[in-house]
Scaffold this active site. Structure first.
Site, PDB file in Angstrom:
ATOM      1  N   LYS A  10      41.814  37.621  85.602  1.00  0.00           N
ATOM      2  CA  LYS A  10      41.623  37.684  84.139  1.00  0.00           C
ATOM      3  C   LYS A  10      41.949  39.075  83.616  1.00  0.00           C
ATOM      4  O   LYS A  10      42.681  39.226  82.646  1.00  0.00           O
ATOM      5  CB  LYS A  10      40.179  37.344  83.783  1.00  0.00           C
ATOM      6  CG  LYS A  10      39.768  37.717  82.366  1.00  0.00           C
ATOM      7  CD  LYS A  10      38.366  37.317  82.004  1.00  0.00           C
ATOM      8  CE  LYS A  10      37.341  38.358  82.258  1.00  0.00           C
ATOM      9  NZ  LYS A  10      37.271  39.465  81.282  1.00  0.00           N
TER      10      LYS A  10
ATOM     11  N   CYS B 264      29.769  43.688  72.809  1.00  0.00           N
ATOM     12  CA  CYS B 264      29.471  42.438  73.506  1.00  0.00           C
ATOM     13  C   CYS B 264      28.086  42.591  74.110  1.00  0.00           C
ATOM     14  O   CYS B 264      27.421  43.596  73.947  1.00  0.00           O
ATOM     15  CB  CYS B 264      30.508  42.154  74.575  1.00  0.00           C
ATOM     16  SG  CYS B 264      30.251  43.162  76.023  1.00  0.00           S
TER      17      CYS B 264
ATOM     18  N   ARG C 285      30.896  49.012  73.269  1.00  0.00           N
ATOM     19  CA  ARG C 285      32.214  49.012  73.910  1.00  0.00           C
ATOM     20  C   ARG C 285      33.146  49.932  73.120  1.00  0.00           C
ATOM     21  O   ARG C 285      34.027  49.491  72.419  1.00  0.00           O
ATOM     22  CB  ARG C 285      32.763  47.585  73.992  1.00  0.00           C
ATOM     23  CG  ARG C 285      31.883  46.581  74.732  1.00  0.00           C
ATOM     24  CD  ARG C 285      31.810  46.823  76.232  1.00  0.00           C
ATOM     25  NE  ARG C 285      33.032  46.555  76.927  1.00  0.00           N
ATOM     26  CZ  ARG C 285      33.336  45.359  77.460  1.00  0.00           C
ATOM     27  NH1 ARG C 285      32.528  44.343  77.280  1.00  0.00           N
ATOM     28  NH2 ARG C 285      34.471  45.180  78.109  1.00  0.00           N
TER      29      ARG C 285
ATOM     30  N   ASP D 209      31.037  43.951  87.699  1.00  0.00           N
ATOM     31  CA  ASP D 209      31.204  42.527  87.378  1.00  0.00           C
ATOM     32  C   ASP D 209      30.727  41.608  88.496  1.00  0.00           C
ATOM     33  O   ASP D 209      30.765  40.388  88.348  1.00  0.00           O
ATOM     34  CB  ASP D 209      32.684  42.210  87.070  1.00  0.00           C
ATOM     35  CG  ASP D 209      33.154  42.949  85.846  1.00  0.00           C
ATOM     36  OD1 ASP D 209      34.374  43.073  85.665  1.00  0.00           O
ATOM     37  OD2 ASP D 209      32.304  43.424  85.068  1.00  0.00           O
TER      38      ASP D 209
HETATM   39  C1  EPZ Z   1      36.936  46.333  81.909  1.00  0.00           C
HETATM   40  O1  EPZ Z   1      36.303  46.554  80.666  1.00  0.00           O
HETATM   41  C2  EPZ Z   1      36.701  44.871  82.228  1.00  0.00           C
HETATM   42  N1  EPZ Z   1      37.280  44.058  81.172  1.00  0.00           N
HETATM   43  C3  EPZ Z   1      35.201  44.588  82.354  1.00  0.00           C
HETATM   44  O2  EPZ Z   1      35.082  43.261  82.828  1.00  0.00           O
HETATM   45  C4  EPZ Z   1      34.596  45.506  83.410  1.00  0.00           C
HETATM   46  O3  EPZ Z   1      33.199  45.314  83.446  1.00  0.00           O
HETATM   47  C5  EPZ Z   1      34.921  46.960  83.090  1.00  0.00           C
HETATM   48  O4  EPZ Z   1      36.349  47.134  82.946  1.00  0.00           O
HETATM   49  C6  EPZ Z   1      34.439  47.905  84.197  1.00  0.00           C
HETATM   50  O5  EPZ Z   1      35.101  47.580  85.388  1.00  0.00           O
HETATM   51  C7  EPZ Z   1      38.626  43.924  81.141  1.00  0.00           C
HETATM   52  O6  EPZ Z   1      39.351  44.483  81.952  1.00  0.00           O
HETATM   53  C8  EPZ Z   1      39.167  43.057  80.046  1.00  0.00           C
HETATM   54  P1  EPZ Z   1      35.817  50.456  80.786  1.00  0.00           P
HETATM   55  P2  EPZ Z   1      36.621  47.918  79.848  1.00  0.00           P
HETATM   56  O7  EPZ Z   1      36.657  50.993  79.701  1.00  0.00           O
HETATM   57  O8  EPZ Z   1      38.011  48.348  80.121  1.00  0.00           O
HETATM   58  C9  EPZ Z   1      32.902  53.480  78.581  1.00  0.00           C
HETATM   59  C10 EPZ Z   1      34.422  41.031  82.873  1.00  0.00           C
HETATM   60  O9  EPZ Z   1      33.320  40.554  83.160  1.00  0.00           O
HETATM   61  N2  EPZ Z   1      34.035  53.716  77.678  1.00  0.00           N
HETATM   62  O10 EPZ Z   1      36.229  50.679  82.217  1.00  0.00           O
HETATM   63  O11 EPZ Z   1      36.191  47.718  78.443  1.00  0.00           O
HETATM   64  C11 EPZ Z   1      32.357  52.060  78.470  1.00  0.00           C
HETATM   65  O12 EPZ Z   1      31.398  51.979  77.425  1.00  0.00           O
HETATM   66  C12 EPZ Z   1      34.508  42.254  81.980  1.00  0.00           C
HETATM   67  O13 EPZ Z   1      35.534  40.631  83.320  1.00  0.00           O
HETATM   68  C13 EPZ Z   1      33.925  54.730  76.735  1.00  0.00           C
HETATM   69  O14 EPZ Z   1      32.901  55.404  76.623  1.00  0.00           O
HETATM   70  O15 EPZ Z   1      35.604  48.902  80.573  1.00  0.00           O
HETATM   71  C14 EPZ Z   1      31.745  51.853  79.838  1.00  0.00           C
HETATM   72  O16 EPZ Z   1      30.446  52.433  79.880  1.00  0.00           O
HETATM   73  C15 EPZ Z   1      33.168  42.635  81.401  1.00  0.00           C
HETATM   74  N3  EPZ Z   1      34.986  54.974  75.914  1.00  0.00           N
HETATM   75  C16 EPZ Z   1      32.658  52.656  80.776  1.00  0.00           C
HETATM   76  O17 EPZ Z   1      33.383  53.554  79.927  1.00  0.00           O
HETATM   77  C17 EPZ Z   1      36.157  54.240  76.004  1.00  0.00           C
HETATM   78  O18 EPZ Z   1      37.094  54.527  75.240  1.00  0.00           O
HETATM   79  C18 EPZ Z   1      33.679  51.820  81.523  1.00  0.00           C
HETATM   80  O19 EPZ Z   1      34.309  50.974  80.577  1.00  0.00           O
HETATM   81  C19 EPZ Z   1      36.239  53.228  76.967  1.00  0.00           C
HETATM   82  C20 EPZ Z   1      35.173  52.977  77.798  1.00  0.00           C
END
Ligand code: EPZ
Length: 430
Positions: A22, A117, A122, A306
Site C-alpha cells: 500500500k 487521522c 500528521r 504499523d
Molecule cells: C507513513 O506515514 C505510512 N503511510 C504510515 O503507515 C506509517 O505509520 C508511517 O509512514 C511511519 O512508518 C504511508 O506511507 C502512506 P512519517 P507518513 O512522515 O509518511 C512526523 C499505515 O498504517 N512528521 O514517516 O505520514 C509524523 O508526525 C500508515 O499504512 C513531521 O513531524 O509518516 C510522525 O510522528 C499509518 N513532519 C513521524 O514524523 C512531517 O512533515 C513519522 O511520520 C512529516 C512527518
C-alpha cells in the site's frame, strides 16, 4: 453498518498470498504523472486508498485503464490540472505526494492539506521544508498548500529534522528533475522509499543511496514511461505472520520479500513464533506458549509502528508482562480500550503500553480505531473464546485486500455482514 463476525478458536492453516505494498503504491501511482509516456504498474493492491487515488488521477485528466486485476495503464500526458481541492485530497492521506509529482511536472502545485487521522497529528512541515530548499515558494491558505517553482527547481542539501517516510519520498519526487545535485540526509529507509527510488531510476532519474541515511540525486530533464511491479506489502505479510502465531496454526505466506521482514520476524520469534523464510515465502507456526517481549518502534530497519497493534495481541496472550514503547505516533494505542473489552490487561501511559498476558481473550463487539488496529481486532477475534464483532471496516478496507476471503481460505470462521444499523453502537439482534 457492515461488520465482521468472528468465531474464535480455530488455528489458521494453509497458504496465503501477499499483495502489493500500500505505502509504495500510494506514492508510485502519483509518480507516474511525471513520465513523458505511459506507465504500466503491476501488483497494485485492490484497496480503497488505491481506488481513491486512481479516481483523483482520472479526475485530473490522467488516462487510467485497468488492464488486469492488479495492473493499471496510466498516461499523465494529458494532465491539465495541478490543483487538488479539499473534497478530493481529504479522501486519503497520501494525496500530498501529488505536490512533489506536480512540482516536477508543472513547476507548481496546489493540494489541500491532508486531514489528521486517528494516529495523531500528521504535519507536513518537513515536506514543505524540502520544497522550499529546492527553491519552491510554499504558502498555506484556507487549508490549501500552494507551491510555486515557476522559476525552476534547483538541487539543494537538505537535512530533515525528523525521519519521515512521506517527506523523504516527496523530496525525491520534487528533486529528480531539479537542476543540479540534491543531497537528502536523515531520510527514511523503508522498503517503499526504495521502491519509489527504483521506479524513478527506471524512468531515467539518477538517484543513489535510497535505503541508506543519505540519498543523492542528480537532476535529469526527462522521465520516460515504464512497466513496473510494486513490491510485496511487508505489513500485510507481518499481519498474517502475527495471525498464524496468535492462533497456533501453520501457514505458508507467499509473495514476500524476506529482507523486508527481518525485524518483524525476529521479534515475533522472540514471542514464540517459529518462522522459516525462503526466497519468496515464509512458513509460520507457533512452537509453544507465547512469550512476553519488550518492543520499541523505530523507523526502518527498526520494528515498524504499523505492526504494533498486531504484535500486542500476541503479547496480550503471552506468559509475562511486556512493555511497548511507540516512537512514531502519539495515538498508536487508541485501540487499547477495545482490546480491554476482550479481557486484555493493557495499560497505556502516553506512548508506552504495559501488557500483562492473560490465558485467553473473550469475544466482544469492538471497533477499529485505525487501519492496523482493525487488523489487530480481527486477530484478537480469531483467538478469542466466543464471538467477536469488528466494526469500522472502512479502515481495514483502506489497506487489506480481501482480508476476509484470505482468512476464510485459512480456515477462519469469519463473515462480513451488514447489521442493518446506521453505524451507531453495535445493536445485537433481539
Ligand atoms: C507513513 O506515514 C505510512 N503511510 C504510515 O503507515 C506509517 O505509520 C508511517 O509512514 C511511519 O512508518 C504511508 O506511507 C502512506 P512519517 P507518513 O512522515 O509518511 C512526523 C499505515 O498504517 N512528521 O514517516 O505520514 C509524523 O508526525 C500508515 O499504512 C513531521 O513531524 O509518516 C510522525 O510522528 C499509518 N513532519 C513521524 O514524523 C512531517 O512533515 C513519522 O511520520 C512529516 C512527518
Amino acid at each position: 453498518m457492515e461488520k465482521l463476525v468472528i468465531r474464535g478458536g480455530r488455528p489458521l492453516q494453509g497458504i496465503v498470498s501477499i499483495g502489493g505494498a500500500k505505502n509504495a503504491a500510494v506514492a508510485i501511482l502519483p509518480a507516474t504523472i511525471m513520465a513523458d509516456g505511459p506507465c504500466v504498474i503491476d501488483n497494485v493492491p485492490d484497496i480503497s486508498d488505491v481506488h481513491i487515488l486512481l479516481e483523483i488521477m482520472s479526475s485530473m485528466g490522467v488516462v487510467v485503464r485497468k488492464d488486469a486485476p492488479h495492473t493499471y495503464y496510466l498516461d499523465g500526458r494529458g494532465l491539465v490540472s495541478s490543483v487538488i481541492e479539499h473534497e478530493e485530497a481529504r479522501r486519503m492521506r497520501a494525496s500530498y505526494y501529488f505536490l512533489g509529482a506536480m512540482l516536477s511536472k508543472f513547476g507548481k502545485a496546489a493540494v489541500a492539506l491532508p486531514g489528521g487521522c486517528n494516529l495523531g497529528a500528521r504535519p507536513i512541515d518537513q515536506h514543505l521544508k524540502a520544497f522550499a530548499a529546492l527553491g519552491c515558494e510554499t504558502t498555506v491558505d484556507h487549508g490549501m498548500v500552494y507551491c510555486d517553482a515557476s522559476h525552476g527547481l534547483k538541487g539543494a542539501h537538505i537535512i530533515f529534522d525528523i525521519v519521515s517516510v512521506g517527506a523523504t519520498i516527496n523530496a525525491m519526487l520534487a528533486a529528480v528533475k531539479a537542476e543540479g545535485r540534491t543531497v537528502l540526509q536523515s531520510v527514511a529507509k523503508e522498503p517503499h522509499v526504495v521502491d519509489v527510488a527504483n521506479i524513478l531510476n527506471m524512468m531515467g532519474a539518477d538517484i543513489r543511496g535510497a535505503g541508506t541515511d543519505t540519498i543523492k540525486i542528480n537532476g535529469v530533464k526527462h522521465l520516460r514511461g515504464v512497466d513496473y511491479a510494486i513490491i510485496p506489502d511487508q505489513i500485510e505479510a507481518g499481519t498474517f505472520i502475527a495471525a498464524a502465531v496468535a492462533t497456533g496454526g501453520y501457514v505458508r505466506i507467499d509473495n514476500i520479500t524476506p529482507k523486508h521482514l527481518e525485524t518483524i520476524v525476529s521479534r515475533i520469534r522472540e514471542m514464540g513464533g517459529e518462522i522459516t523464510l525462503d526466497e519468496e515465502c515464509a512458513y509460520v507456526r507457533r512452537r509453544g506458549p507465547l512469550l512476553a517481549t519488550n518492543l520499541r518502534t523505530m523507523p526502518h530497519p527498526g520494528f515498524p509502528t504499523d505492526m504494533v497493534p498486531q504484535a500486542t495481541v500476541l503479547l496480550a496472550l503471552a506468559e509475562g508482562t511486556s512493555v511497548v514503547q511507540e516512537g512514531i505516533w502519539s495515538n498508536r494505542f487508541r485501540y487499547a480500550d477495545e482490546l480491554r473489552r476482550m479481557g486484555a490487561r493493557f495499560t497505556v501511559d502516553g506512548k508506552t503500553a504495559i501488557i500483562s498476558g492473560v490465558d485467553s481473550l473473550s469475544g466482544a463487539p469492538v471497533a477499529s480505531t485505525d487501519l492496523r488496529a482493525g487488523a489487530a481486532m480481527v486477530i484478537a477475534g480469531l483467538c478469542a473464546k466466543g464471538v467477536t464483532e469488528v466494526g469500522g471496516l472502512e479502515y481495514i478496507d483502506r489497506g487489506y485486500e480481501n482480508f476476509v476471503g484470505k482468512l476464510k481460505a485459512l480456515g477462519a470462521d469469519i463473515e462480513r455482514i451488514d447489521d442493518g444499523t446506521d453505524g451507531g453502537l453495535l445493536v445485537r439482534e433481539a
